[in-house]
Design a protein around this motif. Structure first.
Motif, PDB file in Angstrom:
ATOM      1  N   ARG A 188       1.077 -76.054  -2.763  1.00 44.10           N
ATOM      2  CA  ARG A 188      -0.071 -76.940  -2.614  1.00 44.10           C
ATOM      3  C   ARG A 188      -1.368 -76.194  -2.889  1.00 44.10           C
ATOM      4  NH1 ARG A 188      -0.574 -82.031  -0.034  1.00 44.10           N
ATOM      5  NH2 ARG A 188      -2.751 -82.468   0.344  1.00 44.10           N
ATOM      6  N   GLU A 189      -1.458 -74.953  -2.426  1.00 45.28           N
ATOM      7  CA  GLU A 189      -2.658 -74.154  -2.675  1.00 45.28           C
ATOM      8  C   GLU A 189      -2.789 -73.833  -4.161  1.00 45.28           C
ATOM      9  OE1 GLU A 189      -2.624 -70.744  -0.156  1.00 45.28           O
ATOM     10  OE2 GLU A 189      -2.546 -71.952   1.664  1.00 45.28           O
ATOM     11  N   GLY A 190      -1.709 -73.570  -4.813  1.00 47.01           N
ATOM     12  CA  GLY A 190      -1.731 -73.299  -6.254  1.00 47.01           C
ATOM     13  C   GLY A 190      -2.147 -74.535  -7.045  1.00 47.01           C
ATOM     14  N   PHE A 191      -1.705 -75.700  -6.588  1.00 45.46           N
ATOM     15  CA  PHE A 191      -2.071 -76.951  -7.255  1.00 45.46           C
ATOM     16  C   PHE A 191      -3.567 -77.219  -7.138  1.00 45.46           C
ATOM     17  CE2 PHE A 191      -2.866 -81.535  -6.903  1.00 45.46           C
ATOM     18  CZ  PHE A 191      -2.465 -81.935  -8.160  1.00 45.46           C
ATOM     19  N   THR A 192      -4.104 -77.004  -5.947  1.00 48.63           N
ATOM     20  CA  THR A 192      -5.524 -77.263  -5.710  1.00 48.63           C
ATOM     21  C   THR A 192      -6.396 -76.327  -6.544  1.00 48.63           C
ATOM     22  OG1 THR A 192      -4.998 -77.942  -3.454  1.00 48.63           O
ATOM     23  CG2 THR A 192      -7.295 -77.455  -3.930  1.00 48.63           C
ATOM     24  N   SER A 193      -6.053 -75.064  -6.565  1.00 46.73           N
ATOM     25  CA  SER A 193      -6.861 -74.120  -7.348  1.00 46.73           C
ATOM     26  C   SER A 193      -6.725 -74.405  -8.841  1.00 46.73           C
ATOM     27  CB  SER A 193      -6.472 -72.676  -7.028  1.00 46.73           C
ATOM     28  OG  SER A 193      -5.130 -72.437  -7.402  1.00 46.73           O
ATOM     29  N   LEU A 224      -6.138 -77.318 -10.166  1.00 50.34           N
ATOM     30  CA  LEU A 224      -6.894 -78.542 -10.420  1.00 50.34           C
ATOM     31  C   LEU A 224      -8.384 -78.245 -10.535  1.00 50.34           C
ATOM     32  CD1 LEU A 224      -6.879 -81.668 -10.631  1.00 50.34           C
ATOM     33  CD2 LEU A 224      -7.228 -81.694  -8.158  1.00 50.34           C
ATOM     34  N   MET A 225      -8.883 -77.419  -9.651  1.00 50.67           N
ATOM     35  CA  MET A 225     -10.312 -77.079  -9.667  1.00 50.67           C
ATOM     36  C   MET A 225     -10.679 -76.299 -10.933  1.00 50.67           C
ATOM     37  SD  MET A 225     -11.553 -78.519  -7.079  1.00 50.67           S
ATOM     38  CE  MET A 225     -13.155 -77.779  -6.973  1.00 50.67           C
ATOM     39  N   ILE A 226      -9.839 -75.352 -11.319  1.00 49.41           N
ATOM     40  CA  ILE A 226     -10.101 -74.567 -12.529  1.00 49.41           C
ATOM     41  C   ILE A 226     -10.046 -75.471 -13.766  1.00 49.41           C
ATOM     42  CG2 ILE A 226      -9.155 -72.745 -14.017  1.00 49.41           C
ATOM     43  CD1 ILE A 226      -8.332 -71.267 -11.462  1.00 49.41           C
ATOM     44  N   GLY A 227      -9.046 -76.353 -13.811  1.00 47.37           N
ATOM     45  CA  GLY A 227      -8.917 -77.277 -14.947  1.00 47.37           C
ATOM     46  C   GLY A 227     -10.089 -78.229 -15.058  1.00 47.37           C
ATOM     47  N   ALA A 228     -10.535 -78.760 -13.934  1.00 46.34           N
ATOM     48  CA  ALA A 228     -11.672 -79.672 -13.946  1.00 46.34           C
ATOM     49  C   ALA A 228     -12.945 -78.954 -14.376  1.00 46.34           C
ATOM     50  CB  ALA A 228     -11.858 -80.288 -12.560  1.00 46.34           C
ATOM     51  N   SER A 255     -14.827 -79.834 -17.864  1.00 41.96           N
ATOM     52  CA  SER A 255     -16.199 -80.341 -17.875  1.00 41.96           C
ATOM     53  C   SER A 255     -17.113 -79.447 -18.704  1.00 41.96           C
ATOM     54  CB  SER A 255     -16.736 -80.487 -16.455  1.00 41.96           C
ATOM     55  OG  SER A 255     -16.775 -79.225 -15.817  1.00 41.96           O
ATOM     56  N   MET A 256     -16.864 -78.132 -18.674  1.00 42.89           N
ATOM     57  CA  MET A 256     -17.676 -77.209 -19.474  1.00 42.89           C
ATOM     58  C   MET A 256     -17.430 -77.434 -20.965  1.00 42.89           C
ATOM     59  SD  MET A 256     -17.365 -73.784 -17.100  1.00 42.89           S
ATOM     60  CE  MET A 256     -18.035 -72.698 -18.330  1.00 42.89           C
ATOM     61  N   ILE A 257     -16.181 -77.535 -21.356  1.00 43.93           N
ATOM     62  CA  ILE A 257     -15.850 -77.761 -22.771  1.00 43.93           C
ATOM     63  C   ILE A 257     -16.372 -79.120 -23.223  1.00 43.93           C
ATOM     64  CG2 ILE A 257     -13.934 -78.103 -24.379  1.00 43.93           C
ATOM     65  CD1 ILE A 257     -12.388 -75.980 -22.761  1.00 43.93           C
ATOM     66  N   GLY A 258     -16.203 -80.131 -22.407  1.00 42.72           N
ATOM     67  CA  GLY A 258     -16.704 -81.462 -22.744  1.00 42.72           C
ATOM     68  C   GLY A 258     -18.216 -81.494 -22.870  1.00 42.72           C
ATOM     69  N   GLY A 259     -18.905 -80.781 -21.988  1.00 40.09           N
ATOM     70  CA  GLY A 259     -20.367 -80.725 -22.059  1.00 40.09           C
ATOM     71  C   GLY A 259     -20.842 -80.057 -23.329  1.00 40.09           C
ATOM     72  N   VAL A 260     -20.197 -78.945 -23.693  1.00 39.88           N
ATOM     73  CA  VAL A 260     -20.588 -78.228 -24.914  1.00 39.88           C
ATOM     74  C   VAL A 260     -20.329 -79.108 -26.137  1.00 39.88           C
ATOM     75  CG1 VAL A 260     -20.013 -76.259 -26.393  1.00 39.88           C
ATOM     76  CG2 VAL A 260     -20.300 -75.936 -23.935  1.00 39.88           C
TER      77      VAL A 260
END
Length: 104
Positions: free
Chosen positions: A4-9, A11-15, A19-24
């Motif tokens: 569960r901790e691996g999933f949360t981290s 998810l946060m890294i992916g988001a 968002s950074m790639i999409g913004g650029v």
């Protein structure tokens, strides 16, 4: 619990990366579109400056005559539909009133 901790981290890294790639990409594409629009607007401005006032007056007159023809066509179509609907609904139209007077 470690899954569960691996999933949360993850998810946060992916988001964050997404968002950074999409913004650029959004900024790059928006600037390209802006440059294309400004260059096309400059071309349009140059084209309109070259037209003479007499040419513009001719275009306005042609457009006015065309609109008058379209309005006449629309009025004719409206009258036709009004006559058709009048006879369908049983309303008395000038054509129907003559035949009613002849019957009486």
């Amino acid at each position: 619990m470690s899954n569960r901790e691996g999933f949360t981290s993850g998810l946060m890294i992916g988001a964050t990366l997404g968002s950074m790639i999409g913004g650029v990409l959004g900024v790059v594409l928006a600037s390209r579109m802006s440059n294309e629009n400004s260059s096309s607007q400059l071309l349009e401005a140059k084209k309109t400056k070259k037209k003479s006032p007499q040419h513009d007056a001719e275009n306005i007159e042609i457009a006015r005559l065309s609109l008058e023809d379209k309005i006449a066509q629309l009025n004719q179509a409206i009258d036709d539909v009004r006559q058709q609907l009048g006879s369908v609904n049983g309303n008395v139209t000038p054509e129907n009133s003559e035949s009613l007077q002849e019957d009486a």
